[in-house]
Every structure is written in C-alpha cells, then in structure tokens.
Motif scaffolding. Structure first.
Motif, mmCIF file in Angstrom:
data_model
loop_
_atom_site.group_PDB
_atom_site.id
_atom_site.type_symbol
_atom_site.label_atom_id
_atom_site.label_comp_id
_atom_site.label_asym_id
_atom_site.label_seq_id
_atom_site.Cartn_x
_atom_site.Cartn_y
_atom_site.Cartn_z
ATOM 1 N N GLU A 431 -14.203 -14.756 1.365
ATOM 2 C CA GLU A 431 -12.836 -14.714 1.881
ATOM 3 C C GLU A 431 -11.980 -13.671 1.161
ATOM 4 O OE1 GLU A 431 -11.404 -18.713 1.672
ATOM 5 O OE2 GLU A 431 -12.805 -19.441 3.217
ATOM 6 N N THR A 432 -11.219 -12.938 1.949
ATOM 7 C CA THR A 432 -10.287 -11.956 1.388
ATOM 8 C C THR A 432 -9.171 -12.691 0.653
ATOM 9 O OG1 THR A 432 -10.741 -10.332 3.118
ATOM 10 C CG2 THR A 432 -8.638 -10.134 1.969
ATOM 11 N N PRO A 433 -8.874 -12.309 -0.585
ATOM 12 C CA PRO A 433 -7.846 -13.026 -1.349
ATOM 13 C C PRO A 433 -6.434 -12.630 -0.950
ATOM 14 C CG PRO A 433 -8.700 -11.214 -2.650
ATOM 15 C CD PRO A 433 -9.511 -11.237 -1.374
ATOM 16 N N VAL A 434 -5.510 -13.551 -1.157
ATOM 17 C CA VAL A 434 -4.083 -13.234 -1.041
ATOM 18 C C VAL A 434 -3.655 -12.586 -2.352
ATOM 19 C CG1 VAL A 434 -1.760 -14.202 -0.861
ATOM 20 C CG2 VAL A 434 -3.603 -15.091 0.595
ATOM 21 N N LEU A 435 -2.980 -11.437 -2.267
ATOM 22 C CA LEU A 435 -2.572 -10.737 -3.491
ATOM 23 C C LEU A 435 -1.465 -9.740 -3.203
ATOM 24 C CD1 LEU A 435 -3.872 -7.660 -3.223
ATOM 25 C CD2 LEU A 435 -5.955 -8.815 -3.903
ATOM 26 N N MET A 436 -0.854 -9.265 -4.273
ATOM 27 C CA MET A 436 0.103 -8.159 -4.224
ATOM 28 C C MET A 436 -0.311 -7.133 -5.259
ATOM 29 S SD MET A 436 3.857 -9.974 -3.791
ATOM 30 C CE MET A 436 4.651 -8.468 -3.226
ATOM 31 N N ALA A 437 -0.291 -5.870 -4.868
ATOM 32 C CA ALA A 437 -0.670 -4.802 -5.785
ATOM 33 C C ALA A 437 0.019 -3.510 -5.355
ATOM 34 C CB ALA A 437 -2.189 -4.638 -5.813
ATOM 35 N N LYS A 512 -23.938 6.583 6.421
ATOM 36 C CA LYS A 512 -24.311 5.191 6.188
ATOM 37 C C LYS A 512 -23.414 4.498 5.174
ATOM 38 C CE LYS A 512 -29.193 5.059 7.432
ATOM 39 N NZ LYS A 512 -30.537 4.639 6.992
ATOM 40 N N ASN A 513 -22.548 5.245 4.528
ATOM 41 C CA ASN A 513 -21.729 4.649 3.465
ATOM 42 C C ASN A 513 -20.873 3.520 4.027
ATOM 43 O OD1 ASN A 513 -19.155 4.430 1.720
ATOM 44 N ND2 ASN A 513 -20.566 5.608 0.434
ATOM 45 N N ALA A 514 -20.946 2.346 3.383
ATOM 46 C CA ALA A 514 -20.239 1.153 3.866
ATOM 47 C C ALA A 514 -18.729 1.325 3.858
ATOM 48 C CB ALA A 514 -20.636 -0.060 3.018
ATOM 49 N N LEU A 515 -18.221 2.267 3.041
ATOM 50 C CA LEU A 515 -16.774 2.489 2.954
ATOM 51 C C LEU A 515 -16.303 3.576 3.916
ATOM 52 C CD1 LEU A 515 -16.230 2.326 -0.909
ATOM 53 C CD2 LEU A 515 -16.420 0.471 0.747
ATOM 54 N N GLY A 516 -17.257 4.142 4.669
ATOM 55 C CA GLY A 516 -16.872 5.196 5.592
ATOM 56 C C GLY A 516 -16.456 6.454 4.852
ATOM 57 N N ARG A 517 -15.399 7.082 5.352
ATOM 58 C CA ARG A 517 -14.994 8.388 4.816
ATOM 59 C C ARG A 517 -13.850 8.318 3.809
ATOM 60 N NH1 ARG A 517 -13.215 10.460 10.360
ATOM 61 N NH2 ARG A 517 -12.726 8.241 10.442
ATOM 62 N N VAL A 518 -13.233 7.128 3.651
ATOM 63 C CA VAL A 518 -12.068 7.061 2.769
ATOM 64 C C VAL A 518 -11.827 5.624 2.328
ATOM 65 C CG1 VAL A 518 -10.506 6.843 4.746
ATOM 66 C CG2 VAL A 518 -9.601 7.658 2.573
ATOM 67 N N LYS A 519 -11.345 5.472 1.118
ATOM 68 C CA LYS A 519 -10.922 4.150 0.645
ATOM 69 C C LYS A 519 -9.564 4.282 -0.034
ATOM 70 C CE LYS A 519 -13.296 4.041 -3.873
ATOM 71 N NZ LYS A 519 -14.243 3.279 -4.734
ATOM 72 N N PHE A 520 -8.771 3.236 0.091
ATOM 73 C CA PHE A 520 -7.388 3.222 -0.401
ATOM 74 C C PHE A 520 -7.326 2.216 -1.551
ATOM 75 C CE2 PHE A 520 -7.651 4.206 4.056
ATOM 76 C CZ PHE A 520 -6.805 5.289 4.229
ATOM 77 N N MET A 521 -6.993 2.718 -2.725
ATOM 78 C CA MET A 521 -7.157 1.910 -3.934
ATOM 79 C C MET A 521 -5.820 1.409 -4.497
ATOM 80 S SD MET A 521 -10.384 1.761 -4.221
ATOM 81 C CE MET A 521 -10.541 1.029 -5.852
ATOM 82 N N PHE A 522 -5.779 0.122 -4.757
ATOM 83 C CA PHE A 522 -4.646 -0.535 -5.416
ATOM 84 C C PHE A 522 -5.258 -1.502 -6.431
ATOM 85 C CE2 PHE A 522 -5.603 -1.741 -1.106
ATOM 86 C CZ PHE A 522 -5.951 -3.083 -1.159
ATOM 87 N N PRO A 523 -5.468 -1.033 -7.668
ATOM 88 C CA PRO A 523 -6.204 -1.807 -8.674
ATOM 89 C C PRO A 523 -5.741 -3.259 -8.752
ATOM 90 C CG PRO A 523 -5.642 0.352 -9.523
ATOM 91 C CD PRO A 523 -4.948 0.230 -8.208
ATOM 92 N N LYS A 589 4.074 8.533 -5.354
ATOM 93 C CA LYS A 589 4.789 7.273 -5.539
ATOM 94 C C LYS A 589 3.920 6.149 -4.999
ATOM 95 C CE LYS A 589 9.176 4.921 -4.641
ATOM 96 N NZ LYS A 589 10.496 4.991 -3.945
ATOM 97 N N SER A 590 3.684 5.144 -5.830
ATOM 98 C CA SER A 590 2.818 4.048 -5.404
ATOM 99 C C SER A 590 3.452 3.274 -4.247
ATOM 100 C CB SER A 590 2.542 3.096 -6.579
ATOM 101 O OG SER A 590 3.743 2.486 -7.022
ATOM 102 N N ILE A 591 2.607 2.627 -3.456
ATOM 103 C CA ILE A 591 3.057 1.882 -2.280
ATOM 104 C C ILE A 591 2.657 0.414 -2.445
ATOM 105 C CG2 ILE A 591 2.840 1.622 0.227
ATOM 106 C CD1 ILE A 591 2.081 4.592 0.343
ATOM 107 N N PRO A 592 3.617 -0.513 -2.333
ATOM 108 C CA PRO A 592 3.274 -1.935 -2.441
ATOM 109 C C PRO A 592 2.341 -2.365 -1.302
ATOM 110 C CG PRO A 592 5.648 -1.600 -2.646
ATOM 111 C CD PRO A 592 5.064 -0.312 -2.171
ATOM 112 N N VAL A 593 1.356 -3.179 -1.661
ATOM 113 C CA VAL A 593 0.401 -3.715 -0.693
ATOM 114 C C VAL A 593 0.397 -5.231 -0.822
ATOM 115 C CG1 VAL A 593 -2.020 -3.816 0.030
ATOM 116 C CG2 VAL A 593 -1.047 -1.653 -0.778
ATOM 117 N N LEU A 594 0.495 -5.900 0.320
ATOM 118 C CA LEU A 594 0.474 -7.360 0.342
ATOM 119 C C LEU A 594 -0.626 -7.835 1.279
ATOM 120 C CD1 LEU A 594 1.652 -10.235 -0.109
ATOM 121 C CD2 LEU A 594 3.254 -9.765 1.752
ATOM 122 N N PHE A 595 -1.610 -8.547 0.729
ATOM 123 C CA PHE A 595 -2.563 -9.285 1.536
ATOM 124 C C PHE A 595 -2.001 -10.704 1.651
ATOM 125 C CE2 PHE A 595 -6.811 -6.845 0.666
ATOM 126 C CZ PHE A 595 -6.242 -5.698 1.188
#
Length: 647
Positions: A431-437, A512-523, A589-595
């Motif tokens: 399950e994808t977790p609920v989080l803020m980063a 074949k890369n499971a992440l495709g061509r790009v990934k967006f990172m918010f540690p 500038k970082s961007i807030p992400v909310l799951f």
C-alpha cells in the motif's frame, strides 16, 4: 444613686435600639448571618460591665455608668459614620472584605477544578490535554466566572450551547461536547445563589471546557494521524490562540461566529461542509434504494426499476428533474437522458463512464446515502489534520481516487491545475503510504534501485532458476546505490551477497526500466516517489492499485513541465526524456507533495466524487472515532524541547 440609675437606663435604651431597631445595621447583619467585629466587642463589653453593676458599690456604679455611656456613644457614632461609606449599610472595610472573600471563593473553586483535571459534569471527565488551555482562559479573568454572574449570562451561554449543538454541521458529534447535558442544567445554573461557589464554578468551567474541546477538534481534528500511520508533517507552532479567541469573542459579542474562525480555510473543506448538509437531506428524503439486475443493462435495454432509478438520480443531482423522460408512455427502456445521468453518476463514483449498468455501478447505487454522509465526515476530519498550507505550487495524490492534481497556486481560486491518472500500491500488500514531503530533484533516464524486499521475494527465486535473468531484464549488481556507482560482475558468490544485502541490484535506463524515463524525488522515510512506467495499459482501468508502493503517472511530460516551470523549456524536457543519459535536475524551489487518502473529494470540475475504500482506512478511522478523547498538542506539534548535552 440617681446617676447610676440614669446610666443603666441609658445603657438599656441604647442597647435596645442598637440590637432591635428596624433601621439598625446590626439587625441587618444578624439577619444575613454576618458577624461583625464591632458587634462582638460591644456585646462582650456591655455584658461584662452589666454584671459589675450588681456587684460593685453605688459610687463605682456611677463611674462605670458614665464610662459605658461614653463608650456606647462613641461606638454608635462610628457606626453612623460608616453608613456613609457603604450604600448597603455595611462598614466600608467589611464590604470590601466580603467582595474579596467572594472572589477568593470563586477563584478557589475554579482553581480546584483545573488542578483536578477532572470534571464530573462531562461525559469525558478527564481533561489532562485541555488543562493548559482552560487555565489560560481563566487566568485572563483573574480566575473569576466567565459565563455566569453577569447581566449577559443567559444570552452568551445559549450562544455557546448552540455552537456545541451545531457541531454536526461540521461533521462532529454534539454528544462529545455534552451539549444536551449542559442545556438541561442551564436554568438551575442561572438560579444558583451568589455564594454557591462550587456549583457556579462547575457549570462555568463545563461550558468553557466543552467549547475549548469543540474548537480544538474543529481546528486540529479528533484523532492523531500518526497513530493510524498517516505520516503527515507536524505543525511548527500554534497559529491560533483558542483561549484568547473565546475571551475576545465574548468581549466583542461575536461568539456565534467563533467556529468559523477556527475551521480549515481550504476550499475542499468548505465544499465538503456544504455537501454534508445536502447529503444529510438526501439521506432523509431517499433513505435507501436497492437496484436489482440479472445481467448488465446497456443503453436501449429494458430496466423494470427505471422509474425508481430516475427518482434516485434526481434526488442526488445527477439527473435534472426537467430531463426525466422515464414517464413517457410508462416506458422502461433505458435510453437518452437517463443514460447521461448514469454516466454522471459513474464519473462521480470512480467508475468508467460508459453508461452500462454493471456490477460495479449497481454496487455504488446500492450504497445507502447515510454511508455517503459518513464518507464526507471522514474526509473533513482528515483535512483538519493538515498543517497550514501556504500559497504556491502543490501536488496532491488522492490514493483511492487514483488521481494526481498539480496546482500552480493552491491558494488561488481558478489556479491552473494539471490532472492525471496514477497507479498506486496494491491493497493489502504494497500500500502507498500517506505522507507529506518536498520534491527537490528530478532524475531523467533513471536507474531503478530495486528494494531489498523485492530482491529477496521476487528476483532471487528467478535468478536461482535462471542465472541469465539479470541480463534479460537489463539489470546489474552493485555494491551501493547511486548514479555514479559501478557495476560488479555476477558470480557464484553473488547470490549469498544479495541474500545478505551486501550486494544490490539495479535496473539500467531503457525501455524495460520499471521507472520509465523519469522519476520525481521527494526524500522520505518510506522511500516512495512519483515516476513514469512502461506499463501504460494499466491506466485504462478504473481501479489502479498495482504498484509496489510508488506512484506511477500517466503523463510524466506534463508533470515535468509543471515541476520545471520557469526553469526548463518543454523542448529541453523532451530532449532529456529521449536521450539515453542519466541526469539529475535540482529544483530551484522545492514543491510540497501530499499523498493523501479521502474517499469523498471535489474534483477540478467541482464534482463531488466518492471512491471505494481500497485500503480499509475509513474503517480504521471510524473505529478510532468511537473512542473520543482530547488530542494531545504534543502529538501534532514539533517538539521544542531541547535534548540536554551531556558533558
């Protein structure tokens, strides 16, 4: 002898007037059971001297009589003068002392209640987590009564009780704030004697405590999100002073508006609040409808319950009443405006809007509207958990909606929104977790660093059976993750290293890369992120929980353009997506992400959409709400306690 008799007569006459006259202050004091110092002295003095008259000789009696006359005259003169100092007829010093005693008594009882952290009037008697707020509120009044004992008592208490009783308007339970109990006690509380300090203090503090609880729950929520595994950011500091807000509202006569000042200002919350009122009415007017079909109903088919279905769709707003053509010639044919209304319903319930009434559509129709009310209430509760969200770009993934919304400025009405479908973690498994980063960088043509649990459970069994599995999947072995890490040869001993975790597997960039061509990172501690995927067919499904926990996006180009706005051009982004070269772009500038996780949500078209509870989180929250308790501020604020340095 005559002088002695005269002295006694004067003494008896003045004593009689002093003790029994209707206008005498002492009689009034006695009637109110007030014992004054002057009265005690006078009585003792007079009685002791009277005994002496029967014992001493006549000349001595004369001398004593003269002394008594003078003493009584002085006392009466002093008493008469004291009348001018106090309109109630009490000595000024006594009146002041009595007022001070009353204040001390009220303050003492209020302090006793606060110190006990327990209130016998309330259904939740223990108020440890609201003690500080209650003490702060009464400190502002010098620990005097806040609600009772003034000319506006009834008016302000009724306003406070109305606020408690209207808690349901905001999706709260009025019973949690003892609205009924306090209303039942109101009339008797208003009739309490001024010196019944204990009962006055109990009712006064009960009103204050219940109101503090209501406002705290409205602003912060009733449940600690961390306790149910919602990894939201803790608040930095208190931006609202609840005790001061109550005191100011009382002073300014704006108590009836105080709830509006503390509830979340998010437009999503305000829309849900309005929808809650509407769906409560829907649930009363249309308590339950059960649609029964033998097979899927397609446009043009006959549907025996067509008229009843139309009534249901009209009641919830999916079919305008003027568009209802079900009554034409008593037809049961499923066509026209009714098909369009079913498509509206499907869109608003997370279903494919194809107009076909299948099992999924029937299941959504048969959910009681009272259950939809609960979904709205739970969504409002979760929105209260969010810390204050400032202006600017913001990314939200609503997990059960399988959707992402990227706002150019979340604080502005009409702000541009980038919306796309997503695939989330598999229910009951990953399950994808609920989080803020905070999104801080983007990797184009990324490596996929395979998590250890996937290596252990999925890759190793295949690798043991087929040593060529890594080459087939464009994977390699490394000693550590990182774009600059060098691959090591796969040997017979590599299996042992992979089992122990001293060696790791990553997938090289490519088709074949499971992440495709790009990934967006918010540690984040959960090690999840947003990414492209080569498995595009999954986005066409209405239910999309297929990942290992990370979130796959169906429009990575659009998300990259959103994140790199004013930093990279669309052409440069396309070039990075097509070039087989790994490169990292740090956001200026970082961007807030909310799951997030809510099963009732207004989309960008202002449609209220209901989603299935795929992870069972609504059930967990409902159980938590069945055990009401005061939320501790320590659980929702960043701790300011500094760890002592040991030297």
């Amino acid at each position: 002898m005559q002088l002695g008799i005269l002295g006694i007569k004067v003494y008896m006459l003045d004593s009689r007037k002093l003790l029994f006259s209707q206008k005498s202050n002492l009689k009034n004091w006695l009637r109110h059971k007030v014992q004054s110092t002057s009265f005690k002295k006078l009585a003792i003095y007079a009685l002791s001297r009277l005994m002496v008259f029967f014992i001493l000789s006549l000349p001595t009696q004369v001398l004593f009589a003269e002394g008594i006359i003078n003493t009584i005259s002085n006392l009466i003169t002093e008493d008469t003068a004291s009348k001018k100092a106090d309109p109630d007829g009490r000595p000024a010093s006594l009146a002041a002392q009595m007022i001070a005693n009353e204040k001390a008594s009220a303050a003492g009882e209020i302090n006793t209640i606060i110190a006990a952290k327990h209130h016998p009037y309330l259904s939740q008697p223990n108020f440890l987590n609201r003690t500080e707020d209650l003490a702060t509120l009464y400190k502002m009044t010098d620990y005097q009564l806040l609600w009772l004992g003034n000319a506006q008592a009834k008016k302000t208490i009724v306003e406070a009780l109305n606020l408690l009783n209207d808690a349901s308007v905001s999706g709260l339970n009025a019973a949690d704030y003892d609205a009924y109990t306090l209303h039942q006690k109101l009339q008797s509380a208003l009739k309490l004697a001024p010196d019944n300090y204990r009962q006055l203090a109990l009712y006064d503090t009960a009103i204050s405590l219940s109101l503090l609880r209501l406002l705290h729950d409205l602003h912060y929520g009733r449940v600690n999100p961390q306790g149910i595994n919602y990894k939201l950011k803790l608040r930095e500091k208190k931006l609202i002073d609840l005790p001061a807000l109550i005191k100011t509202s009382l002073t300014q006569g704006t108590l009836s508006q105080v709830s509006l000042k503390v509830e979340p200002k998010l437009r999503q919350y305000q829309k849900l609040k309005a929808a809650l009122a509407a769906y409560r009415l829907f649930a009363v007017k249309f308590p339950h409808f059960e649609l029964i079909i033998g097979k899927s109903i397609k446009p043009g088919d006959n549907l025996p319950q067509l008229e009843r279905l139309c009534e249901f769709l009209i009641s919830i707003g999916d079919l305008p009443e003027e568009n209802n053509d079900s009554g034409a010639k008593n037809s049961i044919r499923y066509t026209g405006n009714i098909v369009a209304a079913v498509k509206n319903f499907q869109r608003r319930h997370g279903l494919n809007a194809d107009g076909v009434i299948g099992k999924g559509t029937v299941a959504a129709i048969n959910v009681p509207l009272s259950q939809r009310v609960i979904q709205i209430e739970l969504a409002m509760e979760r929105l209260r958990w969010l810390p204050e969200i400032g202006p600017g770009p913001f990314i939200i993934v609503n997990i059960p909606a399988f959707e992402l919304w990227a706002f150019d400025d979340i604080s502005k009405t009409g702000s541009n929104i980038t919306n796309m479908r997503v695939v989330v973690g598999q229910a009951m498994k990953n399950e994808t977790p609920v989080l803020m980063a905070e999104m801080r960088f983007i990797d184009f043509q990324p490596y996929w660093n395979v998590p250890y649990n996937i290596v252990k459970k999925e890759i190793l069994p295949k690798l043991i059976q087929n040593p060529g599995y890594l080459d087939k999947e464009n994977m390699e072995v490394v000693t550590a993750f990182g774009n600059e890490a060098k691959a090591v040869a796969f040997t017979g001993s590599s299996i042992s290293g992979l089992k122990q975790g001293t060696l790791r597997i990553r997938q090289r960039p490519g088709k074949k890369n499971a992440l495709g061509r790009v990934k967006f990172m918010f540690p984040n501690k959960e090690n999840v992120y947003l990414h492209d995927t080569p498995s595009q067919t999954l986005f066409s499904k209405s239910r999309r929980d297929f990942s290992h926990g990370c979130v796959r996006v169906d429009n990575p180009e659009g998300l990259a353009e959103f994140a790199l706005k004013n930093q990279w051009s669309a052409e440069k982004i396309q070039q990075a997506l097509q070039t087989r070269k790994t490169q990292r772009v740090i956001l200026k500038k970082s961007i807030p992400v909310l799951f997030f996780y809510v099963t009732a949500f207004f989309d960008q078209y202002n449609n209220l959409v209901f989603y299935p509870d795929i992870y069972g989180n609504d059930t967990v929250l409902l159980e938590a709400l069945k055990k009401p308790e005061d939320l501790s501020d320590q659980s929702i604020f960043v701790s300011t306690n500094k760890i002592p340095v040991i030297r």
